[in-house]
Scaffold this active site. Structure first.
Site, short mmCIF file in Angstrom:
data_model
loop_
_atom_site.label_atom_id
_atom_site.label_comp_id
_atom_site.label_asym_id
_atom_site.label_seq_id
_atom_site.Cartn_x
_atom_site.Cartn_y
_atom_site.Cartn_z
N SER A 136 24.32 21.10 5.50
CA SER A 136 24.01 21.46 4.11
C SER A 136 25.08 20.88 3.18
O SER A 136 25.78 19.94 3.56
CB SER A 136 23.94 22.99 3.98
OG SER A 136 23.42 23.35 2.73
N ASN A 137 25.20 21.39 1.98
CA ASN A 137 26.21 20.91 1.03
C ASN A 137 26.67 22.09 0.16
O ASN A 137 26.24 23.22 0.36
CB ASN A 137 25.64 19.78 0.17
CG ASN A 137 24.40 20.23 -0.57
OD1 ASN A 137 24.45 21.10 -1.43
ND2 ASN A 137 23.24 19.65 -0.22
N HIS A 138 27.54 21.79 -0.81
CA HIS A 138 28.22 22.86 -1.56
C HIS A 138 27.45 23.35 -2.79
O HIS A 138 28.02 24.08 -3.61
CB HIS A 138 29.60 22.39 -2.01
CG HIS A 138 30.53 22.13 -0.86
ND1 HIS A 138 30.94 23.13 -0.02
CD2 HIS A 138 31.10 20.99 -0.41
CE1 HIS A 138 31.74 22.62 0.90
NE2 HIS A 138 31.85 21.32 0.68
N SER A 139 26.21 22.95 -2.98
CA SER A 139 25.51 23.39 -4.19
C SER A 139 25.38 24.91 -4.21
O SER A 139 24.94 25.52 -3.24
CB SER A 139 24.13 22.74 -4.25
OG SER A 139 23.39 23.31 -5.31
N ALA A 184 20.33 19.89 -4.69
CA ALA A 184 21.04 18.89 -3.89
C ALA A 184 20.32 18.85 -2.53
O ALA A 184 20.65 19.62 -1.63
CB ALA A 184 22.50 19.29 -3.74
#
Ligand code: PMT
Length: 400
Positions: A209-212, A276
């Site tokens: 995943s990512n930091h959004s 994102a």
């Protein structure tokens, strides 16, 4: 922007950051807002009523039982005339009082009697701010419809650093402007917004995943609802409260986001794709937890569907706004994406800049148009940035 005809009541509490609120009030006056100031007894230990009176050219209310300048019940008349109530710096004390329904001074009684939106800007020692009682009170007030700005992190008056500083006056004023935005110029339009990250499973317990945080897309949704749009918010997994008044679709992976977006695309007038979305997913998702093996481990990834590119292919007369989160060559990369994905605009944010990108309450954006023109915006709250994006969409809609 002009705030002519708008009344902002500012409640000032006792904290060293009260001096910064002098600047906030001055900026609101320069925007032609009518500003009334209420000071608590402790606020007057930090700043004088005379300072605010000199800026607002109006009596400053310091005393519940003082002789009124005009014959009215001051806390009721201020509560009624306010278009927005701003409390800054908001101490743990006022937050606790409001959350508990205590009205024992001019500020707490007036807030209790108002139907205007209330924007609370806490500032206090970072341990006080992190205290679970304060946090529970904030959550309770948020659920009741009070608006909050998060404090900044940095050096505090006592010399140590932490989260508890009052945000800078321009950022507070941006938020006030965004909340006072009078227009209902999106009435009759249907806007599809995506927000947050996607999660691509590797096995039953792990994902990519990512930091959004979802804050940018949620701000776009909130601003669009305030301006009268019908909003469908397709959100990846986030930890923030959903904005009121949206049709909410919760998804996890890029494939699920794709399905939800495609299902709703035909009935909308514009799409703002702030999510994102993960570019890749695991080629195979293991049914069982992958066991620890040797020192190296690799996963085969395959490309996810590019949702926005797909929308660009079938767009017809709908307005498409994308985002570009970049760490380098911001404008070149964003310009490439606007072409590749057949967008009307792309909102470029350099996620390496302080106050911009993932997780923050603020952003620094550039809006690129398909004719190649670019508008730069300064650091502002994500809500204000959302309004700038919607202003652009309204402009495109009107020119069709
Ligand atoms: O959520 P916050 O913490 O508030 O942070 C906000 C943000 C940084 C996530 C937001 O402002 C932002 O920049 N969102 C887009 C991030 C991104 O994925 O950018 P991109 O350059 O990888 O993608 C370009 C565009 O294509 C985006 O609109 C994206 O939604 C879309 N995309 C990307 C990949 C994919 N498979 N499908 C897509 O639709």
């Amino acid at each position: 922007m002009s705030l002519k005809g708008k009344c902002c009541v500012v409640g000032v509490c006792g904290g060293i950051a009260a001096y910064k609120v002098v600047d906030v009030v001055s900026r609101l006056k320069k925007l032609d807002a009518e500003v009334d100031v209420i000071m608590t007894a402790s606020a007057q230990e930090f700043v004088t009523a005379l300072t605010f009176r000199s800026i607002t050219h109006r009596p400053v209310i310091t005393d519940m039982f003082g002789e009124p300048e005009e014959w009215d019940v001051r806390h009721i008349s201020l509560a009624q005339k306010a278009d927005l109530f701003l409390i800054a710096p908001a101490t743990a004390n006022i937050i606790g009082k409001l959350a508990s329904g205590i009205a024992d001074d001019m500020l707490s009684t007036t807030v209790m009697a108002t139907k205007a939106p209330v924007l609370i800007v806490p500032a206090m020692n970072y341990n006080m701010y992190a205290n679970p009682i304060v946090q529970q009170n904030i959550e309770k007030l948020k659920k009741l419809g009070y608006y909050f700005m998060e404090p900044d992190t940095g050096r505090m008056a006592e010399g140590t650093s932490g989260k508890g500083r009052l945000p800078e006056p321009p950022v507070i004023v941006e938020e006030v402007c965004a909340m006072l935005k009078p227009t209902r110029d999106l009435e009759g339009l249907s806007i599809l917004v995506t927000a947050g990250p996607t999660r691509e499973a590797l096995d039953p317990v792990r994902y990519l995943s990512n930091h959004s945080s979802g804050k940018m897309g949620y701000a776009v949704s909130q601003a669009a609802v305030e301006r009268g749009a019908d909003v469908i918010l397709v959100s990846g997994p986030v930890a923030i409260d959903k904005p009121m008044g949206v049709e909410y679709i919760q998804v996890t992976s890029a494939d699920e986001m794709y399905d939800a977006v495609m299902k709703n695309f035909k009935d909308c007038d514009a799409v703002v794709m702030s999510a994102a979305v993960a570019d890749y997913k695991a080629a195979e998702v293991s049914d069982l937890k992958i066991k620890k093996q040797g020192d190296d481990f690799s996963v085969q990834l395959v490309k996810n569907v590019d949702i926005l590119k797909e929308l660009g292919r079938i767009k017809e007369d709908k307005i498409l706004a994308g985002f570009a989160a970049e760490t380098d060559n911001l404008l070149e990369n964003a310009a490439k994406k606007i072409k590749e994905k057949n967008l009307d605009i792309i909102v470029a944010n350099d996620v390496t800049m302080e106050g911009a990108g993932f997780g923050t309450d603020t952003n620094i954006i550039k809006i690129l148009r398909k004719d190649g023109s670019v508008t730069d915006f300064p650091l502002m709250s994500k809500l204000s940035a959302a309004h700038c994006i919607l202003d652009e969409i309204v402009g495109i809609y009107k020119s069709k």
